[in-house]
Scaffold this motif. Sequence first.
Motif, PDB file in Angstrom:
ATOM      1  N   LYS A 140     -20.379 -10.371  30.388  1.00 61.29           N
ATOM      2  CA  LYS A 140     -20.655 -10.571  28.949  1.00 61.29           C
ATOM      3  C   LYS A 140     -22.159 -10.551  28.688  1.00 61.29           C
ATOM      4  O   LYS A 140     -22.624  -9.981  27.713  1.00 61.29           O
ATOM      5  N   ARG A 141     -22.924 -11.186  29.570  1.00 64.86           N
ATOM      6  CA  ARG A 141     -24.385 -11.199  29.425  1.00 64.86           C
ATOM      7  C   ARG A 141     -24.936  -9.778  29.496  1.00 64.86           C
ATOM      8  O   ARG A 141     -25.785  -9.388  28.693  1.00 64.86           O
ATOM      9  N   ALA A 142     -24.436  -8.989  30.436  1.00 63.80           N
ATOM     10  CA  ALA A 142     -24.872  -7.589  30.558  1.00 63.80           C
ATOM     11  C   ALA A 142     -24.516  -6.804  29.300  1.00 63.80           C
ATOM     12  O   ALA A 142     -25.304  -5.986  28.818  1.00 63.80           O
ATOM     13  N   GLU A 143     -23.332  -7.060  28.729  1.00 64.23           N
ATOM     14  CA  GLU A 143     -22.923  -6.373  27.500  1.00 64.23           C
ATOM     15  C   GLU A 143     -23.843  -6.746  26.341  1.00 64.23           C
ATOM     16  O   GLU A 143     -24.240  -5.883  25.551  1.00 64.23           O
ATOM     17  N   ARG A 144     -24.195  -8.026  26.236  1.00 60.33           N
ATOM     18  CA  ARG A 144     -25.118  -8.471  25.169  1.00 60.33           C
ATOM     19  C   ARG A 144     -26.485  -7.799  25.316  1.00 60.33           C
ATOM     20  O   ARG A 144     -27.071  -7.337  24.335  1.00 60.33           O
ATOM     21  N   LEU A 145     -26.979  -7.746  26.548  1.00 61.19           N
ATOM     22  CA  LEU A 145     -28.282  -7.117  26.792  1.00 61.19           C
ATOM     23  C   LEU A 145     -28.223  -5.615  26.512  1.00 61.19           C
ATOM     24  O   LEU A 145     -29.179  -5.041  25.988  1.00 61.19           O
ATOM     25  N   ARG A 146     -27.101  -4.974  26.842  1.00 62.34           N
ATOM     26  CA  ARG A 146     -26.921  -3.544  26.544  1.00 62.34           C
ATOM     27  C   ARG A 146     -26.946  -3.319  25.032  1.00 62.34           C
ATOM     28  O   ARG A 146     -27.635  -2.424  24.539  1.00 62.34           O
ATOM     29  N   ASP A 147     -26.189  -4.136  24.287  1.00 60.12           N
ATOM     30  CA  ASP A 147     -26.142  -3.999  22.824  1.00 60.12           C
ATOM     31  C   ASP A 147     -27.524  -4.198  22.216  1.00 60.12           C
ATOM     32  O   ASP A 147     -27.946  -3.446  21.334  1.00 60.12           O
ATOM     33  N   LYS A 148     -28.239  -5.204  22.699  1.00 59.34           N
ATOM     34  CA  LYS A 148     -29.603  -5.474  22.210  1.00 59.34           C
ATOM     35  C   LYS A 148     -30.519  -4.276  22.497  1.00 59.34           C
ATOM     36  O   LYS A 148     -31.292  -3.848  21.647  1.00 59.34           O
ATOM     37  N   TYR A 149     -30.405  -3.705  23.697  1.00 57.00           N
ATOM     38  CA  TYR A 149     -31.222  -2.557  24.106  1.00 57.00           C
ATOM     39  C   TYR A 149     -30.999  -1.380  23.143  1.00 57.00           C
ATOM     40  O   TYR A 149     -31.955  -0.779  22.652  1.00 57.00           O
ATOM     41  N   PHE A 150     -29.724  -1.049  22.875  1.00 48.31           N
ATOM     42  CA  PHE A 150     -29.447   0.094  22.001  1.00 48.31           C
ATOM     43  C   PHE A 150     -29.819  -0.190  20.549  1.00 48.31           C
ATOM     44  O   PHE A 150     -30.242   0.729  19.829  1.00 48.31           O
ATOM     45  N   ASN A 151     -29.690  -1.436  20.100  1.00 51.73           N
ATOM     46  CA  ASN A 151     -30.118  -1.793  18.740  1.00 51.73           C
ATOM     47  C   ASN A 151     -31.614  -1.621  18.573  1.00 51.73           C
ATOM     48  O   ASN A 151     -32.087  -1.104  17.556  1.00 51.73           O
ATOM     49  N   ILE A 152     -32.386  -2.036  19.564  1.00 49.10           N
ATOM     50  CA  ILE A 152     -33.845  -1.885  19.507  1.00 49.10           C
ATOM     51  C   ILE A 152     -34.222  -0.407  19.601  1.00 49.10           C
ATOM     52  O   ILE A 152     -35.129   0.058  18.914  1.00 49.10           O
ATOM     53  N   LYS A 153     -33.516   0.337  20.440  1.00 44.22           N
ATOM     54  CA  LYS A 153     -33.825   1.766  20.638  1.00 44.22           C
ATOM     55  C   LYS A 153     -33.624   2.559  19.351  1.00 44.22           C
ATOM     56  O   LYS A 153     -34.340   3.522  19.093  1.00 44.22           O
ATOM     57  N   ARG A 154     -32.607   2.174  18.567  1.00 44.97           N
ATOM     58  CA  ARG A 154     -32.356   2.875  17.308  1.00 44.97           C
ATOM     59  C   ARG A 154     -33.440   2.524  16.336  1.00 44.97           C
ATOM     60  O   ARG A 154     -33.940   3.114  15.547  1.00 44.97           O
TER      61      ARG A 154
END
Length: 111
Positions: free
Chosen positions: A97-111
């Motif tokens: 779950k932590r990895a999924e949250r960090l992935r979502d945050k990464y793609f949100n910032i990238k956009r």
Amino acid sequence: MRFFETIFLEEAEDFISQLDPKIVKKIFYNIDLAEQTNDPRLFKKLQHDIWEFRTKFMGRQIRLLAFWDKVDKKETLVIATHGFIKKVDKVPANEIKRAERLRDKYFNIKR
């Protein structure tokens, strides 16, 4: 030939920086090997597009969770989110779950 390049998020860098230098050397050796061979003993899919870099050193199971970033067509990146020392057979759900949250945050910032 490299199948992918690995980038480390801050949480992964923080985890690695606290480890013994011999363990760090083995982790980077395994990641380098995984980038060249795509060996499932070193880099394996868990679930929900979360993968794990696997390192065993002196009886300890060190894991770095990661995900793929294939948005940019010219290079394939694997983003290491964070790490932990595995104490049970299965990767704990809270780590995924932590990895999924960090992935979502990464793609949100990238956009």
